[in-house]
Design an enzyme around this catalytic site. Structure first.
Site, short mmCIF file in Angstrom:
data_model
loop_
_atom_site.label_atom_id
_atom_site.label_comp_id
_atom_site.label_asym_id
_atom_site.label_seq_id
_atom_site.Cartn_x
_atom_site.Cartn_y
_atom_site.Cartn_z
N GLU A 27 0.82 -1.21 0.00
CA GLU A 27 0.00 0.00 0.00
C GLU A 27 0.85 1.26 0.00
O GLU A 27 1.96 1.28 0.52
CB GLU A 27 -0.94 0.01 1.19
CG GLU A 27 -0.26 0.16 2.53
CD GLU A 27 -1.25 0.36 3.66
OE1 GLU A 27 -1.84 1.44 3.76
OE2 GLU A 27 -1.43 -0.60 4.43
N ARG A 45 -2.44 11.10 6.99
CA ARG A 45 -2.33 10.41 5.71
C ARG A 45 -3.64 10.42 4.94
O ARG A 45 -3.66 10.20 3.74
CB ARG A 45 -1.90 8.95 5.93
CG ARG A 45 -0.46 8.80 6.36
CD ARG A 45 -0.11 7.35 6.63
NE ARG A 45 -0.09 6.55 5.41
CZ ARG A 45 -0.25 5.24 5.38
NH1 ARG A 45 -0.44 4.56 6.50
NH2 ARG A 45 -0.20 4.59 4.25
N ARG A 87 -5.59 5.62 -0.89
CA ARG A 87 -4.43 4.77 -1.06
C ARG A 87 -4.42 4.17 -2.47
O ARG A 87 -5.47 4.01 -3.11
CB ARG A 87 -4.44 3.58 -0.08
CG ARG A 87 -4.52 3.94 1.38
CD ARG A 87 -3.18 4.40 1.94
NE ARG A 87 -3.24 4.56 3.38
CZ ARG A 87 -3.73 5.62 3.99
NH1 ARG A 87 -4.20 6.64 3.31
NH2 ARG A 87 -3.73 5.68 5.32
N HIS A 94 -10.42 4.46 2.60
CA HIS A 94 -9.63 3.67 3.54
C HIS A 94 -10.05 2.21 3.58
O HIS A 94 -10.41 1.66 4.63
CB HIS A 94 -9.65 4.29 4.94
CG HIS A 94 -8.48 3.88 5.77
ND1 HIS A 94 -8.56 2.93 6.76
CD2 HIS A 94 -7.18 4.26 5.74
CE1 HIS A 94 -7.37 2.77 7.31
NE2 HIS A 94 -6.51 3.56 6.71
#
Length: 128
Positions: free
Chosen positions: A86, A97, A101, A117
């Site tokens: 990831e 963050r 992703r 997420h």
């Protein structure tokens, strides 16, 4: 740097085709049904930056980038530990963050994008 370098693209479609060619059956799984697709051109600009960093082997903005993705949610196709990795897609204005992703598989161009997420994933389609 990819872990290990990607060679071929194999996904749910390949499994279906393989089963049809040998006369087998394919059971629908929640994982294969939950993965959508997204055109490369529809990704947020920060995802392009992340994909370029992945191709270059870094450096990455967060120490967690490049770590093994466990697929605990079971949404991506089941693979052995270490198959997925990831990387953070920076979220403008976020002090953390964030939720976005890119998760890479070992197969060539098996890159998934999630904006929530890991609640859902889209396979990145580089042909559109």
């Amino acid at each position: 740097m990819r872990f290990p370098p990607r060679i071929t693209r194999i996904g749910a479609a390949a499994a279906v085709l393989s089963a049809l060619l040998v006369g087998g059956t394919v059971a629908a799984t929640p994982a294969s049904a939950a993965v959508g697709s997204i055109c490369y051109s529809d990704l947020p600009s920060q995802a392009y930056d992340t994909l370029e960093l992945i191709e270059a082997g870094g450096p990455y903005p967060y120490s967690q980038d490049g770590s093994v993705f466990q697929n605990r949610e079971g949404i991506l196709p089941s693979q052995s530990t270490g198959y997925y990795h990831e990387y953070t897609v920076i979220t403008p204005g976020s002090s953390t963050r964030g939720a976005r992703r890119v998760v890479t598989g070992q197969d060539y161009e098996e890159d998934y994008y999630t904006s929530d997420h890991y609640a859902s994933f889209d396979l990145i389609d580089y042909d559109c």
